[in-house]
Write an enzyme that holds these catalytic residues in place. Structure first.
Site: not given
Length: 402
Positions: A173, A270, A273, A284, A304, A317
């Protein structure tokens, strides 16, 4: 006697330390009958089995299959009733009175479905993911199709996010895949300024226009998110994909999603990382990107709710950093509403953060900001001492309009 589902005992970690755990599931040992002879210290009768355990007091991401030689003899605490009958006791978290009251107040059929869902999803179904040059341990269950469940290693194309069971299929692939970046519109590009830095590009994708890519993204993300429930109904969402760019293409670092129309005014649904890019400041960056887009929309936004524990820490933070940056340049009094207009952070999030740092008082029904400049300077000094520059979205690199 071998431990059974619901039993508690101590398990040794690879570093030699022992931790309390609970048995969630068992299976025949990966080493077969020979496993019964492994480790003189193994519990009697346990050698022919492997055990899926949850470590008491630790996040579910650490749940894992362990062989019998990692069980600590003399620490077994069988649950009352024992065995498979201890189904509820096998759940990672004990039921609380609040949860019991909630269950009594809702439809029993819904409760039964929730319990069935918990039962089905409490054991990781994929152990590792291979993406590009990375191979990453997974944290949680994800509802990939049945034929992909139980594989030790899932292969994922880092550009189109197609998933495969076998390495040879993945190699074939990779040789033929023409994708070199996520589909959708590039809305942000920040070129690397010096050696060792990466060029960052962000792509906005409409779930309705690219459903397969977005569904694949959600399935992949669920391997690292405990409470994510969006998998296939991606049409109402926009996805913002953060990438690092090199000569081979744009490599996915993380993403966030948001509803196209949010009645509650949420600017993020949502956020993730991927583990191989964590501790590099991207969390951040993603949060700041969501607020820069809110500024362009002339709206104050908020993530949310409820936030996960990790989400609370990340947002707290970020909010503290933004507020202290405002305060460090402050020459006159400022209100919570004015800060909200400047930063696009909702007033309730500003107030909760100010309460956390003890810089707000309530007077005659109003919240009054009490800036402690010494505390601001001390905070910024500590940030500089960390030695890592804060990675934030820069307005001048954002090519986006509502």
């Amino acid at each position: 006697m071998a431990p059974q589902v619901g039993d508690r005992l101590k398990v040794r970690w690879p570093d030699g330390s022992a931790h309390k755990s609970q048995v969630i599931q068992t299976r025949p040992s990966a080493t077969g009958a020979a496993g019964a002879l492994a480790g003189a210290g193994a519990l009697a009768g346990a050698g022919a089995l492997d055990f899926y355990v949850h470590y008491t007091g630790f996040d579910r991401r650490l749940d894992a299959w362990v062989s019998s030689d990692r069980l600590v003899p003399g620490t077994l605490e069988a649950r009352e009733g024992g065995g498979e009958g201890a189904g509820e006791g096998a759940l990672p978290q004990e039921r609380t009175r609040h949860k019991r009251r909630h269950e009594e107040a809702v439809d029993p059929a819904v409760v039964a479905l929730e319990k069935e869902h918990e039962e089905l999803t409490k054991v990781k179904n994929i152990s590792r993911v291979a993406m590009g040059e990375w191979e990453v341990d997974t944290w949680y269950y994800s509802p990939y199709p049945d034929e992909y469940a139980g594989v030790d290693r899932l292969y994922v194309c880092e550009f189109c996010l197609k998933y495969m069971r076998h390495k040879k299929t993945h190699v074939k692939h990779t040789d033929s895949c023409r994708c070199r970046c996520p589909p959708g519109k590039e809305i942000y590009r920040e070129e690397a300024k010096k050696e060792g830095e990466s060029t960052i590009a962000v792509f906005e994708i409409d779930g309705q226009e690219e459903p397969v890519y977005c569904q694949n993204l959600c399935l992949l993300a669920k391997l690292f998110l405990d409470h994510k429930t969006l998998y296939y109904d991606v049409d109402p969402f926009l996805f913002y994909i953060i990438t690092e760019v090199d000569a081979r293409g744009s490599h996915i670092v993380g993403y966030y999603s948001k509803e196209k129309q949010s009645a509650e005014g949420y600017n993020l649904a949502c956020i993730l990382t991927f583990p191989q890019y964590q501790r590099s400041g991207y969390g951040k960056f993603i949060i700041s990107l969501s607020y820069e887009i809110s500024k362009r929309e002339n709206k104050a936004g908020s993530p949310e709710k409820p936030l996960s524990d990790l989400g609370k820490l990340s947002y707290r933070s970020y909010w503290t950093n933004v507020l202290f940056e405002v305060f460090s340049n402050l020459e006159s009094e400022i209100s919570v509403e004015q800060i909200s207009e400047m930063t696009a952070i909702r007033t309730e999030d500003i107030i909760s953060t100010l309460q956390h740092v003890d810089m707000v008082r309530e007077w005659k029904g109003q919240h009054v900001i009490c800036v402690d400049k010494a505390k601001v300077r001390e905070y910024q000094k500590k940030q500089l001492q960390k030695g890592r520059p804060l990675r934030l979205c820069k307005q001048e690199h954002l090519n986006w309009t509502p």
